[in-house]
Every structure is written in structure tokens, then in C-alpha cells.
Design a protein around this motif. Structure first.
Motif, PDB file in Angstrom:
ATOM      1  N   CYS A 116      -7.167   2.847  11.977  1.00  0.00           N
ATOM      2  CA  CYS A 116      -6.292   2.024  11.146  1.00  0.00           C
ATOM      3  C   CYS A 116      -5.816   0.830  11.862  1.00  0.00           C
ATOM      4  CB  CYS A 116      -5.026   2.692  10.716  1.00  0.00           C
ATOM      5  SG  CYS A 116      -4.138   1.864   9.575  1.00  0.00           S
ATOM      6  N   ALA A 158       4.046   9.117   6.357  1.00  0.00           N
ATOM      7  CA  ALA A 158       3.525   7.597   6.162  1.00  0.00           C
ATOM      8  C   ALA A 158       3.256   7.339   4.780  1.00  0.00           C
ATOM      9  CB  ALA A 158       1.966   7.667   6.895  1.00  0.00           C
ATOM     10  N   ASP A 198      -2.401   4.668   5.535  1.00  0.00           N
ATOM     11  CA  ASP A 198      -1.879   3.410   6.321  1.00  0.00           C
ATOM     12  C   ASP A 198      -2.738   2.253   5.992  1.00  0.00           C
ATOM     13  OD1 ASP A 198       0.598   4.310   7.049  1.00  0.00           O
ATOM     14  OD2 ASP A 198       0.409   4.219   8.940  1.00  0.00           O
ATOM     15  N   SER A 221       2.646   0.008   7.347  1.00  0.00           N
ATOM     16  CA  SER A 221       1.417   0.455   8.038  1.00  0.00           C
ATOM     17  C   SER A 221       1.465   0.518   9.406  1.00  0.00           C
ATOM     18  CB  SER A 221       0.365  -0.442   7.423  1.00  0.00           C
ATOM     19  OG  SER A 221      -0.053  -0.049   6.190  1.00  0.00           O
TER      20      SER A 221
END
Length: 367
Positions: free
Chosen positions: A69, A123, A99, A129
Motif C-alpha cells: 500500500c 483500518a 487502505d 490510509s
């Protein structure tokens, strides 16, 4: 400074909900969807996902999530979007998949619907994020404009995930109350943009109580793949209660220490919640909390298979200089460590690392 609490517009939890994703997107009034899906989930539940959109005649573009990510990947996906066809971003998978979906929705200015298939982190419910470098080191927190539009937790899927992931989510949730309590004492500004509310602190406290009450049974039931009442309660604690509790209650030492630990490749194999669990014990050491409270947390960690020593994090025999590097990173400018109700130095973090490790080793009978 105002008090602020935020949360998803809608949180939905139940068995079989993945077959209703198209319906929930239809309720948002969208005409086309772009789904970022974990490859394993795609291989097992791809037909249910696609079928739910076909049933509502909503065109769907599927993209498998691979890699990190990272800002690079988020920007790449955003550039790929066909803005004439896509009106909602859908994320289906674990924390990094979700995220990524949130970050893409932020840069594309589109609503987002999230489907956590594990309850390993909080999350899904946050307007945040966590971005990493391409090599997996913590990069930055990306503050989003708003909370997710819809979060759909299918407990039938979550109950079938490896039980270690549920335990890791419990480790992440374990820190929520203690960090929110610290932020309440210091009147810190939280991720929501203001100081904590009574509601956020109450949710954080309920999160902790739920872990202690239902955690053991939930792990037993999830090991058998059963979505029982205990599993339902822990899923809600890991995802919703912890998500609102950390975002509107605030982060402090535990997550600051986690971020520092990501610099040490030796513990790269440890899951986010596993590092946070040990970091929670380190925070309690920093705070000089009563032995009764520390014992309760340590006993919970051992029950759930969460690390209580450096060795259990993969850091057996690590040099103090390496630990100091993580300690210094945890105290860097802008770190959640700044939300503690007292000043914390890297030396104090190092000492707390070692104290938590010694205590965990003694209690485990390793010395």
C-alpha cells in the motif's frame, strides 16, 4: 479546540453480506464500480462479488491488489481509472487492500465501499490510509477528507480466515483504550481533527472490555470456522469499536512504537497487530501503570498468542543500538508519541522496551 467524532456513514455486519455488495452500491446511486480485491479472495469469492453487481446491472472493473500500500501504487491505480465508467471504489480484502482503496478514492474524489475479509486491523472504518514504502517500511499517514461511505463485514468469511489474523486484530484493538486514555489526559488533537469526545472514549473502553470478555471464546470458535456470537462481538470490536476509538479517541505511544519497529527487518514477519500488542505493553511501562493492569494485558496477550517479548517479535538478541533506532523513530517530530500526556525520550522508550521484554520473559518462564 472543538471535540470531534467521525465514523463511516453506514457499518453493516453479518453472514453472507458479500453477495449484497451490488445492492449497497446501488443505494449510493452509482452506475459503475472499480473493485480492488485481494487475489486470494478473488479466487474464492470472485463469482459472488461479480454476481452481486451483475444482479443490479452495475458495470464492475476488477483489479487484483498486489505489492504494498504505497503512494506509487495508489497513484498508478488512480491514473488507470476510467472516470466515465467508475463512480465508486470498492476495496475487498485485508488492511493494506482497504487502505489502498481508501487512498485511491481520496485522490479520485469518489465514494468508497470497503469489505474487510479479515478482522486483523481497525483500518476499515477510519478516514486514514497508512502508506508504506515499496520495501514495506512505514511511510506516512494519509489523512482523508471523510470516513468510508459504507463498510460491509461478512462474518462468515472472516470466521474462515486464519485465526492468527483475528488474534492480530485483537492485538491492534488492545491498544485503543490505552491510547485514547492518554490522548484524553493530554487533550491531544486526534485524527478526526479535534479533541476526543466522551463517546469515543466510551467506545474505546467497550472495545477493551469486549476483548477481555469474548476474546478467548472467539479464538476457539474461529479456529473451527464458526461465526458465533463471540466471533461477531470480536469482529465488531476489532473493526468498528477500535476504528472509531483510535481515530476519534487518538493514537499515542503504542502506535508510535509500532511505526518505529517497522524499521527493523527482523520483525517484518510480525503482523501489524502483533507489533502493536507488544507496543501496548511498552506504553504501559512508560506510563508506570500498576502491576495489576499490566498483568491483565500480558495475560491476554499470552492467551491470544500475541508477543510479550522481543524474541517473539523476531528480535531475539537484537543489539540495543538497533532498538534505539526504532525508539528514536517513535519519538520523531509528528509521531503519535507527541500525544502522550508527558514528554517521552528515545532513551525512555528503549528502557521500556527492555523492561517489557524482561517482564514477558519472566512470566513465560524463559529466564
Amino acid at each position: 479546540m472543538p471535540q470531534i467524532i467521525c465514523s463511516p456513514s453506514k457499518y453493516i455486519q453479518g453472514s453472507g453480506e458479500i453477495r449484497r455488495l451490488g445492492e449497497y452500491c446501488l443505494q449510493l446511486g452509482v452506475k459503475g464500480a472499480y473493485a480492488i480485491v485481494d487475489p486470494y479472495i478473488q479466487s474464492i469469492y470472485g463469482q459472488e462479488i461479480s454476481g452481486s453487481f451483475d444482479a443490479e446491472q452495475i458495470p464492475l472493473t476488477l483489479r487484483e491488489f498486489r505489492g504494498e500500500c504505497s503512494l506509487i501504487q495508489v497513484q498508478q491505480i488512480t491514473a488507470e481509472l476510467d472516470r466515465s465508467r467508475v463512480e465508486v471504489i470498492v476495496g475487498v480484502g485485508g488492511g493494506k487492500t482497504l487502505d489502498t482503496a481508501k487512498a485511491v478514492s481520496y485522490f479520485a474524489s469518489l465514494p468508497v465501499l470497503l469489505v474487510p475479509t479479515v478482522a486483523s486491523t481497525d483500518a476499515p472504518c477510519s478516514a486514514l490510509s497508512v502508506l508504506y514504502s515499496e520495501s514495506g517500511e512505514f511511510d506516512r499517514y494519509l489523512q482523508l477528507r471523510r470516513s468510508p461511505d459504507v463498510v460491509v463485514a461478512d462474518t462468515a468469511i472472516i470466521a474462515k480466515a486464519p485465526v492468527r489474523l483475528l488474534a492480530a486484530g485483537m492485538g491492534d484493538a488492545l491498544s485503543t483504550y490505552y491510547e485514547a486514555r492518554a490522548c484524553s489526559k493530554s487533550a491531544a488533537v486526534t485524527s478526526a481533527g479535534g479533541t476526543s469526545t466522551l463517546a469515543a472514549l466510551a467506545l474505546a473502553r467497550t472495545c477493551l472490555e469486549t476483548l477481555f470478555t469474548d476474546g478467548r471464546q472467539a479464538l476457539k470458535d474461529a479456529s473451527a470456522g464458526q461465526a458465533t456470537a463471540a466471533v461477531e462481538h470480536i469482529v465488531e470490536a476489532n473493526i468498528y469499536l477500535s476504528g472509531i476509538g483510535f481515530e476519534s479517541g487518538g493514537l499515542a505511544a503504542a502506535h508510535a512504537i509500532h511505526n518505529g519497529l517497522t524499521l527493523l527487518p527482523e520483525c517484518r514477519a510480525a503482523l501489524h497487530g502483533e507489533k502493536v500488542a507488544f507496543a501496548t505493553l511498552v506504553q504501559l511501562m512508560l506510563e508506570g501503570e500498576a502491576e495489576e493492569e499490566i498483568s491483565k494485558v500480558a495475560d491476554f496477550c499470552r492467551m491470544a498468542g500475541l508477543p510479550v517479548t522481543l524474541a517473539e517479535l523476531g528480535l531475539a538478541g537484537v543489539e540495543q543500538e538497533r532498538l534505539m533506532m526504532a525508539a528514536e523513530a517513535s519519538c520523531a517530530e509528528g509521531s503519535p508519541m507527541m500525544n502522550m500526556p508527558f514528554s517521552v525520550t528515545p532513551k525512555q522508550v528503549l528502557e521500556a522496551f527492555l523492561a517489557a521484554d524482561r517482564r514477558g520473559a519472566r512470566a513465560s518462564g524463559h529466564c
